[in-house]
Design a protein around this motif. Structure first.
Motif, PDB file in Angstrom:
ATOM      1  N   GLN A  18       3.437  -7.081  12.471  1.00  0.00           N
ATOM      2  CA  GLN A  18       2.302  -6.005  12.404  1.00  0.00           C
ATOM      3  C   GLN A  18       1.704  -5.449  13.450  1.00  0.00           C
ATOM      4  OE1 GLN A  18       0.892  -4.590   9.152  1.00  0.00           O
ATOM      5  NE2 GLN A  18       3.062  -5.078   8.596  1.00  0.00           N
TER       6      GLN A  18
ATOM      7  N   TYR B 250      -3.477  -0.952  13.565  1.00  0.00           N
ATOM      8  CA  TYR B 250      -3.821   0.483  13.347  1.00  0.00           C
ATOM      9  C   TYR B 250      -4.600   0.949  14.515  1.00  0.00           C
ATOM     10  CZ  TYR B 250      -6.320   4.441  11.361  1.00  0.00           C
ATOM     11  OH  TYR B 250      -6.822   5.798  11.161  1.00  0.00           O
TER      12      TYR B 250
ATOM     13  N   ASN C 169       0.405  -3.829   4.396  1.00  0.00           N
ATOM     14  CA  ASN C 169      -0.577  -3.700   5.551  1.00  0.00           C
ATOM     15  C   ASN C 169      -1.602  -4.835   5.290  1.00  0.00           C
ATOM     16  OD1 ASN C 169      -0.382  -0.068   5.655  1.00  0.00           O
ATOM     17  ND2 ASN C 169       0.668  -1.572   6.903  1.00  0.00           N
ATOM     18  N   TYR C 170      -2.397  -4.918   6.496  1.00  0.00           N
ATOM     19  CA  TYR C 170      -3.789  -5.793   6.376  1.00  0.00           C
ATOM     20  C   TYR C 170      -4.629  -4.677   6.189  1.00  0.00           C
ATOM     21  CZ  TYR C 170      -1.361  -9.782   8.442  1.00  0.00           C
ATOM     22  OH  TYR C 170      -0.620 -11.046   8.396  1.00  0.00           O
ATOM     23  N   PHE C 171      -5.909  -5.245   5.477  1.00  0.00           N
ATOM     24  CA  PHE C 171      -6.808  -4.420   4.973  1.00  0.00           C
ATOM     25  C   PHE C 171      -8.078  -4.995   5.459  1.00  0.00           C
ATOM     26  CE2 PHE C 171      -3.854  -2.094   2.778  1.00  0.00           C
ATOM     27  CZ  PHE C 171      -4.416  -0.749   2.416  1.00  0.00           C
TER      28      PHE C 171
ATOM     29  N   ARG D  30      -0.175  -1.497  10.892  1.00  0.00           N
ATOM     30  CA  ARG D  30       0.991  -0.763  10.573  1.00  0.00           C
ATOM     31  C   ARG D  30       2.312  -1.720  10.907  1.00  0.00           C
ATOM     32  NH1 ARG D  30      -2.400   1.357   8.786  1.00  0.00           N
ATOM     33  NH2 ARG D  30      -3.417   3.488   9.256  1.00  0.00           N
TER      34      ARG D  30
ATOM     35  N   TYR E  98       0.787  -1.079   0.013  1.00  0.00           N
ATOM     36  CA  TYR E  98       0.176  -0.030   0.106  1.00  0.00           C
ATOM     37  C   TYR E  98       0.860   1.195   0.026  1.00  0.00           C
ATOM     38  CZ  TYR E  98      -3.589   3.215   1.337  1.00  0.00           C
ATOM     39  OH  TYR E  98      -4.595   4.418   1.619  1.00  0.00           O
TER      40      TYR E  98
ATOM     41  N   SER F 242      -7.031   0.402   5.340  1.00  0.00           N
ATOM     42  CA  SER F 242      -6.006  -0.176   5.900  1.00  0.00           C
ATOM     43  C   SER F 242      -5.806  -0.304   7.627  1.00  0.00           C
ATOM     44  CB  SER F 242      -4.274   0.581   5.603  1.00  0.00           C
ATOM     45  OG  SER F 242      -3.314   0.201   6.430  1.00  0.00           O
TER      46      SER F 242
END
Length: 522
Positions: A224, A227, A159-161, A206, A123, A203
């Protein structure tokens, strides 16, 4: 079993001391919770601190502290502020250390993942650290963050979404059906417009490296952290201990009649879009009400440490007292729009409404009861009740009804405006009936009328004190004590309370007059 309700403030970042905008939100939530309690609900009022943000990390680095040291130090200032404001909270969640929060954030993540709503990808985006938020180019103003007026950073990472886009139709249905109420209508329309413009996936993590190792780890991926907003929003259910089956979760969230979030307009999309979508994904109940206030400004500018216009609410309470600060913020400021702060206005509203209006009324009625009836509340004399008394009783009923309706709609300013209609009318009634003249006549008719006037004023004062409890609870208790009632008297208790024969003393000033401090030399 009484109906239950949940009311929350947002959880502020603790990278610095609280300002008067925080105080405003704390008092709004407290007044709504107290109103619901007065109306017979069992209410849980939650507040807390948002401790897992990059803002806190950067603030700690500047001060040469660890992030944990910084948040441990600053959170006490928010707790102290709520204490001096008289906020009657039921719980306070700290997102960096609360075991229920840490467990709950991880469980909500796992549930969203199990629903197929989490995926990973590379991203790049425009990120404002002040907002802890990515912005699209179209959302910037002259290339800058609309909130902080700074240029966002370009962030590139893996990142994970969260599949937010999957929940657009369900969110629209929840809002349009009234199942998820957004107040006021301008914010409801703003929310619907945002959803209908097309929801993009967001997202939700982080890299541990960029987060400086600070934050809640993503389950099964130590590279990670969550967020900050994903972790923070989950505080509302986590604080109730839902992952360990705490009875508070069932009582105050799952089965609650009301689940109310009080928040500022800058975080609307997080609470009215992202959080409900997370709950839908995790299979948990939605909030029922999202109540959105504006900003407190000075000279038309949003409060900002960089502009040097931050107003210290602790200092305000030290100088002017709890009653003045609570009353000014709740009576003078719109519950939904921006409002400009002024110490001069605070002093003027307090002296005009509280010291001269209500305080003088309490002093007059207790003094007259002492002077004309040796402090003993006279019996009810039905034969001497006239049209003025009936009109005042009708107005009292109308004000009580209207103030409750205003608070049901989260409009504290309108509620207090109606209460002060009654304060002014009772003061006018005293002048119209002129008990000092009745006392001089010494006839049986005048004596009966004097008894009726004194009782009428005392009953009105008692009702005013109860009406004011959500707004100035300390003063409400003092007024009730002054007329011989229990300081926590309920409307039901008032209906059963017998005034006759009670002995009163002349009340000291409930609201001593205030003066603006002399300006500092130099």
């Amino acid at each position: 079993m009484s109906a239950t309700a949940f009311v929350s403030t947002t959880i502020p970042y603790v990278n610095a001391s609280p300002h008067v905008g925080h105080a405003f939100e704390f008092l709004q939530a407290d007044s709504f919770a107290r109103h619901m309690t007065l109306r017979g609900r069992d209410v849980f009022l939650l507040s807390g601190s948002d401790e897992n943000s990059l803002k806190n990390v950067l603030a700690a680095e500047k001060l040469g502290l660890t992030t944990q040291e910084l948040v441990d130090q600053n959170v006490t200032r928010f707790l102290d502020l709520q204490g001096v404001l008289g906020v009657d909270r039921s719980g306070f969640v700290r997102t960096s250390v609360d075991p229920d929060h840490l467990a709950g954030a991880a469980e909500i993540w796992r549930r969203m993942d199990a629903a197929g709503d989490i995926y990973a990808k590379d991203y790049e985006g425009l990120y404002c650290v002040g907002c802890e938020q990515f912005y699209s180019p179209s959302e910037l103003v002259d290339g800058k963050c609309p909130e902080h007026h700074t240029e966002p950073e370009i962030i590139r990472e893996h990142n994970y979404f969260f599949r937010l886009s999957r929940y657009a139709d369900q969110l629209v249905e929840a809002i349009e059906s009234g199942r998820l109420r957004v107040v006021p209508d301008t914010r409801l329309n703003e929310t619907l417009s945002f959803i209908r413009s097309g929801l993009a996936d967001i997202s939700i993590s982080r890299s541990t490296e960029r987060a400086r190792g600070w934050g809640i780890p993503v389950p099964d991926d130590p590279s990670q952290v969550m967020y900050v907003w994903i972790d923070a929003l989950a505080n509302y259910t986590n604080a109730l201990g839902w992952t360990r089956g705490d009875e508070k979760y069932a009582r105050y969230w799952e089965d609650a009649e009301k689940r109310v979030h009080v928040l500022g307009k800058g975080v609307l999309r997080f609470h009215a879009v992202y959080w409900p979508a997370m709950l839908l994904s995790a299979g948990l109940p939605l909030p029922t009400d999202v109540v959105v206030h504006g900003y407190i400004t000075t000279a038309g500018q949003k409060l900002s440490k960089s502009l040097g216009n931050v107003v210290d609410p602790m200092g305000l309470v030290d100088v002017y007292g709890q009653d003045a600060v609570r009353y000014y913020l709740l009576a003078d400021f719109s519950p939904f729009g921006d409002g400009d702060f002024s110490e001069e206005r605070l002093v003027t509203r307090y002296n005009t409404d509280l010291a001269n209006g209500l305080g003088n009324l309490v002093s007059r009625v207790t003094a007259m009861t002492v002077r004309y009836r040796e402090g003993v509340v006279p019996p009810l004399r039905e034969e001497a009740v006239g049209e003025l008394e009936r009109q005042l009783a009708e107005l009292t009923e109308a004000v009580t009804r209207d103030a409750a309706a205003a608070m049901d709609g989260y409009d504290h300013r309108q509620a207090l405006s109606r209460v002060w209609d009654l304060v002014r009318r009772v003061n006018a009634y005293v002048d119209e009936r002129a008990p000092w003249h009745l006392a001089k006549e010494k006839t049986p008719e005048a004596e009966a009328s004097l008894d009726v006037v004194l009782r009428t004023i005392l009953v009105a004062v008692r009702e005013l004190a109860i009406l004011l409890r959500p707004f100035v609870p300390g003063a409400s208790a003092r007024i009730l004590t002054a007329i011989g009632e229990a300081p926590d008297l309920t409307p039901e208790g008032a209906a059963a309370s017998e005034l006759t024969g009670r002995t009163l003393e002349k009340s000291p000033p409930i609201f001593p007059r205030l003066e603006l401090p002399e300006p500092a030399e130099g």
